[in-house]
Scaffold this motif. Structure first.
Motif, PDB file in Angstrom:
ATOM      1  N   TRP A   1     -15.607  53.088   6.140  1.00 19.74           N
ATOM      2  CA  TRP A   1     -16.326  53.269   4.884  1.00 19.74           C
ATOM      3  C   TRP A   1     -17.655  52.517   4.919  1.00 19.74           C
TER       4      TRP A   1
ATOM      5  N   GLN B   1     -20.263  55.306   4.530  1.00 22.57           N
ATOM      6  CA  GLN B   1     -20.309  55.709   3.128  1.00 22.57           C
ATOM      7  C   GLN B   1     -20.888  54.674   2.184  1.00 22.57           C
TER       8      GLN B   1
ATOM      9  N   SER C   1     -16.022  55.060  -5.602  1.00 28.54           N
ATOM     10  CA  SER C   1     -14.849  54.414  -5.021  1.00 28.54           C
ATOM     11  C   SER C   1     -14.280  53.373  -5.977  1.00 28.54           C
TER      12      SER C   1
ATOM     13  N   LEU D   1     -11.361  59.609   0.173  1.00 25.99           N
ATOM     14  CA  LEU D   1     -11.741  59.052   1.466  1.00 25.99           C
ATOM     15  C   LEU D   1     -11.745  60.122   2.556  1.00 25.99           C
TER      16      LEU D   1
END
Length: 217
Positions: free
Chosen positions: A165, A169, A177, A207
């Motif tokens: 992540w 991201q 999130s 995810l």
């Protein structure tokens, strides 16, 4: 985690947390080679706690110990994120359902602290603070679920997932999130077992979407 808890941790636990964070945040870059001596100097701990931390990280697949050649930090391939999530999804649902069923006042306080920390991290756009809050949530989940077998299975998968992540991201995924995590916390504190399990699954779906996007880049 508050300051008293940090103080009460063993040197090995502190060394592990420091190395785990450095690997997750790519300070120890994927695929690079380092040495035990360098990590001892970096952390300022003795040889034994650092060596024990390295052994745990090796078991978790984050470090490869190469005799007489050093320590290789695990590479990071986008396609592996989906494999991590495939392994993680079922156990996260088990933990969420069990946490809602068995949560205690102590665990509930930890859940609330992690939710507040995530909120602050989003407002400050502080990715590192968010990762620390996410780790605290995982610790609260392990405490509340009262299932050490599931918690031990989930822990390394959670660490790998945070690393992916952070790499793929973190620039765009913070608020979304956090919202999913906070909703999961709410369901657990409401003792809504089915709702907590559903929220855990929704978070894994989110995810997976991030992982699939990372592969297609």
């Amino acid at each position: 985690m508050n300051q008293i808890e940090i103080t009460n941790e063993s040197a090995t636990a502190r060394a592990y947390r420091a190395l785990e964070r450095a690997i997750v945040t790519l300070e120890l870059a994927p695929g690079t080679v380092t040495t035990e001596g360098h990590l001892i100097e970096r952390l300022g701990y003795g040889r034994t706690p650092v060596r024990e931390a390295i052994q745990r990280l090796a078991w978790e697949g984050l470090v490869e110990i190469r005799p007489r050649a050093g320590l290789a930090i695990a590479p990071l391939h986008a396609g592996d994120w989906l494999r991590v999530l495939d392994a993680r999804t079922g156990v996260e649902i088990v933990l969420a359902r069990s946490a809602a069923r068995f949560t205690t006042p102590d665990a509930g306080e930890r859940f609330q602290d992690s939710a507040q920390a995530m909120h602050r991290a989003v407002l400050a756009a502080d990715v590192i603070a968010f990762l620390e809050a996410d780790k605290a949530l995982d610790d609260a989940m392990a405490l509340a679920a009262d299932n050490p077998f599931a918690a031990r299975l989930a822990a390394p998968l959670q660490t790998h997932s945070r690393r992916f992540w952070f790499r793929y991201q973190r620039e765009t995924g913070l608020a979304e999130s956090a919202a999913h995590h906070v909703e999961l916390i709410r369901k657990i504190l409401d003792r809504d077992e089915a709702g907590a399990a559903a929220e855990a699954e929704r978070l894994m779906v989110l995810l997976r979407g991030h992982a699939q996007a990372a592969i297609s880049r």
